[in-house]
Design an enzyme around this catalytic site. Structure first.
Site, PDB file in Angstrom:
ATOM      1  N   HIS A  98       0.615  -0.934  -0.128  1.00  0.00           N
ATOM      2  CA  HIS A  98       0.396  -0.110   0.192  1.00  0.00           C
ATOM      3  C   HIS A  98       1.180   1.452   0.323  1.00  0.00           C
ATOM      4  CE1 HIS A  98      -3.997  -1.796   1.171  1.00  0.00           C
ATOM      5  NE2 HIS A  98      -3.742  -2.940   0.516  1.00  0.00           N
ATOM      6  N   HIS A 266      -2.002 -12.513  -2.982  1.00  0.00           N
ATOM      7  CA  HIS A 266      -2.966 -13.376  -1.280  1.00  0.00           C
ATOM      8  C   HIS A 266      -2.414 -14.465  -1.407  1.00  0.00           C
ATOM      9  CE1 HIS A 266      -6.357 -10.352  -3.232  1.00  0.00           C
ATOM     10  NE2 HIS A 266      -5.821  -9.936  -2.433  1.00  0.00           N
TER      11      HIS A 266
END
Length: 723
Positions: A98, A266
């Site tokens: 992020h 993920h």
């Protein structure tokens, strides 16, 4: 208030004006030109000593020791913020992702290269929930290594070490990112005034992702990329896949890199939504004083990782969330999936009839197995035909997937560092990648004075030499260290055909300079800059001064093979206030476009002022227009632009077409013409203050020296070998 008021105990300070009312200049006069964007990196906010150089300091870092400490941190779970399965890897990867993932290709802003995620608004974006905890967990490492390790480097290193600790062979890691010390508050993240406002507000047509407003990349205010629940929170994997494609393309990723990042991101960790999101406290910037900068406080955490709430989506993507493996593909393609809701009420997908042994264990209690999940973006990897084909290729060749992800992760975390000449540390890869905009080393052994003599004899005008050097260098972006004069890409596609570079004039100048470069064994890049310097020196002499323009040889010439032409399209100038040119009418004013260009080039308001004044009197306007050329001695580096601008003998009359006439107040005769960009240096109070300095009779030589300093800064902005 007098002495009696003070004696009576009344406070002599007037309260309220700066706290209860909006009283900034922009609040009172919202249409005024806001120069704040040029002050983003004001050195007054920097707590380091003036001579501190992080690029040199980090070279003394014990790289192996800091990597070992970061890896050890991964499994040192803290009671105040317990780790999922006793491993902080997923959290640190998300922090790094992020931090880097806010990068957008259009203007190079965002990204992890400056540690900007430490400050608002990014530290309080909804999508960055609980990443404040990750940074606090890293504090002991930062404290230990101090000035030799920036937050920007540490944050991205943490994500890379997390992957290594879970079994991935990474592509490498480079240090060298310098921290900023206050938020880049003037970066445009979107026009919305509400977190997670419907994405329709930033699209011409939300069903057509390519209509998203430039330079934005994320689909909603407060998100890094796409909404995990679907377009505007409505599950539809095919539609979400289209948004994923556009968003990641705006982050400089192709389809294969996008699929690799989604799957690899993920493969480890989990999403958190096992509770009531409404019960969370305020974000860091809105939290009470006693929280000491921590936000999203969870009253129901009870020391259990299982109880965390972040995105509202809940669950792991794989059976073994702390291990790098092919588990993401095993579950996504091994089961059919159906829509469901998380405990926090978020839309997500769950496998149908999953085997118990394929279920991950609970993040806190290893005796329990819980349901995995997929987001709408994950389902897009299965539903979108292009992404599915790529994923099937990964499934068939796990080693290829490992390599694709490692390279994509490296690109994600290093894209805004610029060329690999800025990399520091033993793990920086030696392989040259096209997205690094490589430039070969240039010669330094030629006779500079002989080259200058040949340039001076080539018959080029001051304007031609200066404008060509400027056009070559002005593409530099301090935001991601792309562009600049090094490489002479102005002679390659797409730059040679850009309207702003006046292709016909450019071809004429290059035809004169390239033979000179070949004759002396110099690079064309060096000769272009050197020609600009020759032009400036001629203009200085014409103004009656003798000031040399510094020059350092060594630039190289890039080739077409070294140039990702498509990625250079975003560097095309749509306006250049320095050459008094706008490609077409835009929603923002030409002077605002000038500020944006100035900030990207790393220039200050004073440097902008002195460069504009000098460029005008040297006659460098695009197309040779006379707007702003407030002098009768074009080609001489005089202060005439500022003298005329501040002379009350003239008045300024709008002509109705966006231009102005400068007329003699007594006779009404037109003397000069101007644009908005010219006149803003007289109308804006800050810029006028600078203009008045250079209009003074005693500052003619100061102007020349200041121009040379600013010019040299632009010409050498991408010479990292000179730092």
């Amino acid at each position: 208030m007098d002495g009696n008021d003070i004696a009576a105990g009344k406070c002599p300070v007037m309260h309220g004006a700066n706290t209860s009312l909006n009283t900034t200049v922009m609040d009172w006069w919202p249409s005024a030109l806001n120069l704040d964007i040029l002050h983003q990196h004001d050195t007054k906010t920097n707590p380091m000593d003036p001579d501190f150089d992080y690029g040199e300091a980090v070279k003394g870092l014990d790289f192996e020791a800091v990597k070992a400490d970061v890896k050890a941190l991964m499994t040192d779970s803290q009671d105040w913020w317990p780790a999922d399965w006793g491993h902080y890897g997923g959290l640190m990867i998300r922090l790094a992702w992020h931090s880097a993932g806010s990068y957008r290709l259009a203007d190079g802003r965002g990204g992890g290269g400056a540690g900007n995620i430490r400050f608002a608004p990014l530290n309080s974006w909804p999508d960055n929930g609980n990443l404040d905890k990750a940074r606090r967990l890293l504090w002991p490492v930062k404290k230990k290594y101090g000035n030799k390790l920036s937050w920007a480097d540490l944050i991205l290193l943490a994500g890379t070490m997390a992957y290594e600790s879970m079994g991935l062979k990474t592509f490498g890691f480079a240090f060298g990112r310098t921290d900023i010390w206050h938020p880049e508050k003037d970066t445009y993240w979107g026009a919305e005034r509400e977190w997670l406002a419907p994405s329709d507000t930033r699209y011409g047509d939300v069903s057509k992702p390519e209509t998203m407003e430039n330079p934005l990349a994320a689909v909603q205010m407060g998100l890094i990329y796409v909404n995990p629940e679907g377009v505007n929170g409505n599950p539809d994997p095919l539609a979400t896949g289209a948004q994923v494609r556009e968003t990641f393309a705006r982050m400089a990723m192709n389809d294969e890199e996008t699929a690799a990042l989604t799957a690899g991101g993920h493969t480890v960790g989990k999403a958190h939504g096992n509770g009531d999101a409404a019960a969370l406290g305020a974000e860091p910037e809105g939290a009470p004083l006693e929280n000491q900068g921590l936000g999203w406080m969870n009253p129901h955490m009870d020391g259990k990782a299982t109880n965390a709430v972040t995105s509202g989506v809940e669950g792991a993507w794989t059976t073994n969330p702390t291990k790098w493996d092919m588990g993401y593909f095993d579950l996504l393609f091994g089961y059919d999936w159906e829509l469901t809701k998380s405990p926090a009420g978020a839309n997500q997908w769950r496998p149908i009839d999953i085997k118990e042994e394929d279920m991950p264990v609970d993040a806190t209690d290893p005796t329990k197995r819980v349901m995995p999940m997929m987001t709408d973006a994950d389902m897009a990897m299965k539903v979108d035909p292009i992404y599915r084909e790529i994923c099937e290729k990964f499934i068939a060749d796990p080693a290829y997937f490992d390599d694709c992800f490692a390279r994509a992760w490296f690109k994600l975390t290093h894209r805004d560092m610029g060329p690999n000449t800025r990399y520091v540390g033993p793990d920086a890869p030696t392989e040259v990648l096209v997205w690094q905009d490589p430039v070969p080393a240039g010669s330094t052994g030629y006779d500079v004075d002989a080259v200058k003599a040949d340039i001076a004899a080539a018959g080029l005008s001051v304007a031609d030499m200066v404008a060509t050097a400027w056009d070559s260098a002005r593409t530099f972006r301090q935001s991601d260290y792309r562009g600049g004069a090094n490489g002479a890409r102005i002679r390659l596609a797409p730059q040679k055909d850009w309207d702003g570079n006046e292709p016909a004039r450019l071809a004429k100048v290059l035809a004169a300079l390239e033979p000179i470069a070949a004759k002396h064994g110099a690079s064309v890049a060096d000769v272009i800059v050197l020609a600009g310097n020759v032009g400036v020196e001629q203009a200085i002499k014409a103004a009656g001064f003798d000031v040399a323009v510094p020059f350092a040889p060594g630039r190289g010439d890039a080739t077409d093979e070294m140039t990702d032409a498509a990625s250079f399209d975003v560097l095309e100038p749509l306006a250049d206030g320095y050459r008094n040119w706008v490609k077409k009418d835009y929603a923002v004013t030409p002077e605002e476009l000038m500020l944006d260009r100035t900030q990207l080039m790393g220039l200050t308001a004073r440097e902008m002022t002195v460069l504009i004044g000098g460029m005008r009197v040297m006659g460098t306007n695009h197309g040779g227009t006379a707007h702003g050329v407030f002098t009768d001695t074009v080609g001489a580096l005089t202060t005439d632009f500022f003298v005329t601008l501040t002379d009350m003998a003239y008045k300024w009359v709008p002509m109705g077409d966006g231009t102005y006439e400068i007329r003699d107040r007594k006779t009404g005769a037109a003397k000069f013409t101007a644009t908005r960009v010219d006149l803003v240096f007289g109308s804006n109070s800050i810029l006028r203050a600078y203009a008045e300095v250079y209009a003074q009779d005693d500052n003619k030589e100061k102007f020349v020296k200041d121009f040379v300093a600013a010019w040299t800064k632009v010409m050498t902005a991408d010479r990292y070998d000179l730092a």
